[in-house]
Design a protein around this motif. Structure first.
Motif, mmCIF file in Angstrom:
data_model
loop_
_atom_site.group_PDB
_atom_site.id
_atom_site.type_symbol
_atom_site.label_atom_id
_atom_site.label_comp_id
_atom_site.label_asym_id
_atom_site.label_seq_id
_atom_site.Cartn_x
_atom_site.Cartn_y
_atom_site.Cartn_z
ATOM 1 N N LEU A 183 0.812 -1.215 0.000
ATOM 2 C CA LEU A 183 0.000 0.000 0.000
ATOM 3 C C LEU A 183 0.847 1.267 0.000
ATOM 4 C CD1 LEU A 183 -2.754 -1.086 2.513
ATOM 5 C CD2 LEU A 183 -2.839 -1.114 0.033
ATOM 6 N N PHE A 184 2.029 1.197 0.580
ATOM 7 C CA PHE A 184 2.888 2.370 0.668
ATOM 8 C C PHE A 184 4.256 2.048 0.081
ATOM 9 C CE2 PHE A 184 -0.015 2.385 4.317
ATOM 10 C CZ PHE A 184 -0.724 3.527 4.020
ATOM 11 N N PRO A 185 4.358 2.028 -1.243
ATOM 12 C CA PRO A 185 5.655 1.703 -1.843
ATOM 13 C C PRO A 185 6.666 2.814 -1.591
ATOM 14 C CG PRO A 185 4.113 2.393 -3.528
ATOM 15 C CD PRO A 185 3.348 2.320 -2.235
ATOM 16 N N GLU A 186 7.913 2.418 -1.441
ATOM 17 C CA GLU A 186 8.979 3.397 -1.230
ATOM 18 C C GLU A 186 9.247 4.110 -2.550
ATOM 19 O OE1 GLU A 186 11.810 3.497 1.245
ATOM 20 O OE2 GLU A 186 10.820 2.321 2.780
ATOM 21 N N ASP A 187 9.052 5.391 -2.548
ATOM 22 C CA ASP A 187 9.260 6.177 -3.757
ATOM 23 C C ASP A 187 10.604 6.881 -3.629
ATOM 24 O OD1 ASP A 187 8.894 7.418 -6.136
ATOM 25 O OD2 ASP A 187 7.446 8.889 -5.412
ATOM 26 N N LYS A 188 11.540 6.536 -4.504
ATOM 27 C CA LYS A 188 12.893 7.106 -4.441
ATOM 28 C C LYS A 188 12.879 8.608 -4.668
ATOM 29 C CE LYS A 188 15.467 3.079 -5.015
ATOM 30 N NZ LYS A 188 16.626 2.723 -4.330
ATOM 31 N N LYS A 189 11.998 9.061 -5.560
ATOM 32 C CA LYS A 189 11.942 10.486 -5.858
ATOM 33 C C LYS A 189 11.516 11.281 -4.627
ATOM 34 C CE LYS A 189 9.920 13.704 -9.167
ATOM 35 N NZ LYS A 189 8.961 13.868 -10.257
ATOM 36 N N ALA A 190 10.501 10.804 -3.917
ATOM 37 C CA ALA A 190 10.025 11.483 -2.718
ATOM 38 C C ALA A 190 11.096 11.463 -1.635
ATOM 39 C CB ALA A 190 8.744 10.833 -2.208
ATOM 40 N N LYS A 191 11.826 10.344 -1.526
ATOM 41 C CA LYS A 191 12.877 10.232 -0.530
ATOM 42 C C LYS A 191 14.003 11.237 -0.808
ATOM 43 C CE LYS A 191 14.706 6.403 2.069
ATOM 44 N NZ LYS A 191 14.999 4.993 2.094
ATOM 45 N N ASP A 192 14.375 11.388 -2.094
ATOM 46 C CA ASP A 192 15.419 12.348 -2.459
ATOM 47 C C ASP A 192 14.973 13.778 -2.154
ATOM 48 O OD1 ASP A 192 17.002 10.283 -3.301
ATOM 49 O OD2 ASP A 192 16.429 10.468 -5.425
#
Length: 150
Positions: free
Chosen positions: A109-118
């Motif tokens: 349900l909550f995939p890790e988004d690399k763009k949001a993390k950056d």
């Protein structure tokens, strides 16, 4: 299946009646590793194995091979400061076995988004940089509170 009361038929009254079940099922992520064809649900205490199987087959069109249930006892704890004992509600879990060729993968349900993390890391670095500039600006002013600056 339903214990809800509906009005008795009266002449001239509306004929449309919808009978809804009082049962519910909630998909639960298993705590231990299980085979890919077993799905864990939390369900209402009144449901039997046959109710669970019929519920999944009739409403969701899921082929069910086997149903196993267990009741997990709620935690008993003492309320701090009051002294009396409180017990949480018991929970009934149902383990549904699907056919061997079917596999169930719990949805992410909550995939890790690399763009949001950056973006988060960039924001944190920017905040750190601003704080360092603030400290450097107020370095030559000893005995002045931090909020007193221009």
């Amino acid at each position: 299946m339903s214990t809800r009361w509906y009005p008795i038929y009266q002449r001239g009254g509306p004929q449309l009646r919808v009978f809804l079940p009082n049962f519910w099922l909630k998909l639960v992520r298993p705590t231990h590793e299980q085979p890919p064809n077993i799905v864990q649900f939390s369900c209402s205490m009144q449901m039997t194995k046959y109710d669970i199987k019929n519920y999944l087959e009739k409403i969701y069109n899921i082929n069910v091979v086997d149903v196993r249930t267990r009741i997990a006892l709620g935690k008993t704890r003492r309320v701090p400061g009051k002294g009396y004992v409180v017990k949480d509600e018991d929970i009934k879990y149902a383990y549904i076995t699907l056919p061997k060729e079917e596999k169930f993968i719990f949805p992410d349900l909550f995939p890790e988004d690399k763009k949001a993390k950056d973006e988060e890391e960039a924001t944190i670095q920017e905040a750190k940089k601003g704080f360092k500039e603030y400290l450097e600006k107020n370095k030559e002013r000893p005995n002045m509170p931090g909020w007193f600056s221009i």
